[in-house]
Design a protein around this motif. Structure first.
Motif, PDB file in Angstrom:
ATOM      1  N   ALA A   1       0.822  -1.202   0.000  1.00 39.86           N
ATOM      2  CA  ALA A   1       0.000   0.000   0.000  1.00 39.86           C
ATOM      3  C   ALA A   1       0.864   1.264   0.000  1.00 39.86           C
ATOM      4  CB  ALA A   1      -0.930  -0.004   1.220  1.00 39.86           C
ATOM      5  N   LEU A   2       1.891   1.299   0.830  1.00 37.38           N
ATOM      6  CA  LEU A   2       2.734   2.483   0.897  1.00 37.38           C
ATOM      7  C   LEU A   2       3.521   2.673  -0.394  1.00 37.38           C
ATOM      8  CD1 LEU A   2       4.003   2.232   4.577  1.00 37.38           C
ATOM      9  CD2 LEU A   2       2.312   3.831   3.653  1.00 37.38           C
ATOM     10  N   ALA A   3       3.940   1.577  -1.018  1.00 35.61           N
ATOM     11  CA  ALA A   3       4.659   1.684  -2.297  1.00 35.61           C
ATOM     12  C   ALA A   3       3.751   2.307  -3.358  1.00 35.61           C
ATOM     13  CB  ALA A   3       5.154   0.318  -2.738  1.00 35.61           C
ATOM     14  N   LEU A   4       2.499   1.868  -3.415  1.00 36.43           N
ATOM     15  CA  LEU A   4       1.559   2.447  -4.371  1.00 36.43           C
ATOM     16  C   LEU A   4       1.313   3.928  -4.082  1.00 36.43           C
ATOM     17  CD1 LEU A   4      -1.174  -0.341  -4.707  1.00 36.43           C
ATOM     18  CD2 LEU A   4       0.283   0.533  -6.543  1.00 36.43           C
TER      19      LEU A   4
ATOM     20  N   ALA B   1      -7.562   6.301  -1.515  1.00 32.36           N
ATOM     21  CA  ALA B   1      -8.800   5.530  -1.690  1.00 32.36           C
ATOM     22  C   ALA B   1      -8.595   4.402  -2.695  1.00 32.36           C
ATOM     23  CB  ALA B   1      -9.922   6.450  -2.143  1.00 32.36           C
ATOM     24  N   GLU B   2      -7.854   4.698  -3.774  1.00 31.71           N
ATOM     25  CA  GLU B   2      -7.570   3.657  -4.765  1.00 31.71           C
ATOM     26  C   GLU B   2      -6.598   2.624  -4.204  1.00 31.71           C
ATOM     27  OE1 GLU B   2      -5.671   3.148  -9.254  1.00 31.71           O
ATOM     28  OE2 GLU B   2      -6.287   5.141  -8.544  1.00 31.71           O
ATOM     29  N   VAL B   3      -5.616   3.080  -3.427  1.00 30.75           N
ATOM     30  CA  VAL B   3      -4.680   2.156  -2.782  1.00 30.75           C
ATOM     31  C   VAL B   3      -5.449   1.159  -1.925  1.00 30.75           C
ATOM     32  CG1 VAL B   3      -2.875   1.967  -1.018  1.00 30.75           C
ATOM     33  CG2 VAL B   3      -2.701   3.714  -2.797  1.00 30.75           C
ATOM     34  N   ALA B   4      -6.393   1.660  -1.138  1.00 24.72           N
ATOM     35  CA  ALA B   4      -7.175   0.792  -0.248  1.00 24.72           C
ATOM     36  C   ALA B   4      -7.907  -0.270  -1.051  1.00 24.72           C
ATOM     37  CB  ALA B   4      -8.158   1.633   0.561  1.00 24.72           C
ATOM     38  N   ALA B   5      -8.537   0.131  -2.150  1.00 30.97           N
ATOM     39  CA  ALA B   5      -9.293  -0.821  -2.959  1.00 30.97           C
ATOM     40  C   ALA B   5      -8.373  -1.851  -3.608  1.00 30.97           C
ATOM     41  CB  ALA B   5     -10.082  -0.071  -4.029  1.00 30.97           C
TER      42      ALA B   5
ATOM     43  N   GLY C   1      -6.964  -4.491  -0.995  1.00 32.16           N
ATOM     44  CA  GLY C   1      -7.871  -5.361  -0.266  1.00 32.16           C
ATOM     45  C   GLY C   1      -8.361  -4.838   1.065  1.00 32.16           C
ATOM     46  N   TYR C   2      -8.183  -3.529   1.329  1.00 33.49           N
ATOM     47  CA  TYR C   2      -8.765  -2.945   2.539  1.00 33.49           C
ATOM     48  C   TYR C   2     -10.245  -2.664   2.283  1.00 33.49           C
ATOM     49  CZ  TYR C   2      -3.933  -2.155   4.024  1.00 33.49           C
ATOM     50  OH  TYR C   2      -2.627  -2.319   4.388  1.00 33.49           O
ATOM     51  N   ALA C   3     -11.035  -2.634   3.339  1.00 28.69           N
ATOM     52  CA  ALA C   3     -12.465  -2.382   3.182  1.00 28.69           C
ATOM     53  C   ALA C   3     -12.705  -0.986   2.607  1.00 28.69           C
ATOM     54  CB  ALA C   3     -13.175  -2.539   4.518  1.00 28.69           C
ATOM     55  N   ASP C   4     -11.911  -0.026   3.045  1.00 25.37           N
ATOM     56  CA  ASP C   4     -12.019   1.348   2.553  1.00 25.37           C
ATOM     57  C   ASP C   4     -10.788   2.108   3.033  1.00 25.37           C
ATOM     58  OD1 ASP C   4     -12.495   1.786   5.291  1.00 25.37           O
ATOM     59  OD2 ASP C   4     -14.667   1.882   5.010  1.00 25.37           O
TER      60      ASP C   4
END
Length: 228
Positions: A185-188, A196-200, A203-206
């Protein structure tokens, strides 16, 4: 000042860091790795796999040279289960004895990166290489597989996978999966992807779930990490 480069074996990374006297501590994020370290003020150490961020530095000026062993490789090199090193910084002499480590430390004064690499390569070869189970499990979880899917891929039931994971990684597969997901996630996010896109994508809920998980593991929310 921090620099890193591939060590040339088993996915290991060599890194160097120089800290100034009185500098603010550096937040070292958990990554599932074990590090073999040489420092100008403390000799040779081992940094075990962390469950949360470790604050390093803040004292006298010193130079660090480290060999970062990817998840699952540390036990083969060091000869102890990763769980025994979890959340700890341990003098290498506590694991291998003063006499052997004193000789290595003397050589490391002149060429720490070369000595750390030589030690790890020799011990990994003597151990018969890295555990292939660790390689497969870490790769599956790093790619976003669920714990159940990773267990099925390597042919273990969840309890057996948990036991093997504590030995190889220092904690169970669920914790390793969270840590590796935070890294993705941090790399993205650092590459410019909105949170918000990183979360999706990870695989995070939001986005709120992403923020809570990063704060839990890193001690600060992702916005603070990304501002540095």
């Amino acid at each position: 000042m921090y620099r890193e480069r591939p060590a040339g074996f088993a996915g290991a990374v060599l890194w160097t860091s120089t800290t100034r006297a009185g500098a603010a501590p550096t937040r070292v994020l958990p990554d599932g790795c074990v590090d073999l370290l040489w420092t100008s003020r403390g000799g040779m150490l081992v940094a075990g796999p962390d469950r949360t961020a470790h604050l390093s530095g803040g004292g006298p000026a010193r130079r660090w040279v480290g060999l970062r062993l990817p998840p699952g490789v540390g036990p083969a090199v060091l000869g102890v289960p990763a769980v025994e090193l979890r959340d700890r910084r341990v003098p290498l002499a506590d694991l291998w004895g003063d006499r052997d480590v004193d000789r290595l430390a003397e050589r490391a004064e002149a060429a720490p990166a070369a000595v750390l690499t030589e030690i790890a390569v020799a011990r990994l070869r003597a151990a018969g290489g890295q555990d292939p189970l660790g390689v497969r499990v870490a790769a599956a979880l790093a790619a976003g597989a669920t714990v159940a899917a990773a267990a099925a891929e390597v042919g273990l039931d969840p309890r057996a996978l948990h036991r093997r994971s504590r030995h190889l990684f220092g904690y169970g597969p669920k914790t390793l999966a969270r840590i590796l997901r935070m890294g993705r996630a941090l790399a993205l996010a650092r590459a410019g992807t909105p949170l918000a896109e990183v979360a999706a994508r990870c695989g995070y809920a939001d986005q709120a779930h992403l923020t809570r998980d990063v704060r839990d593991l890193a001690g600060v929310p992702p916005t603070v990490l990304l501002s540095r």
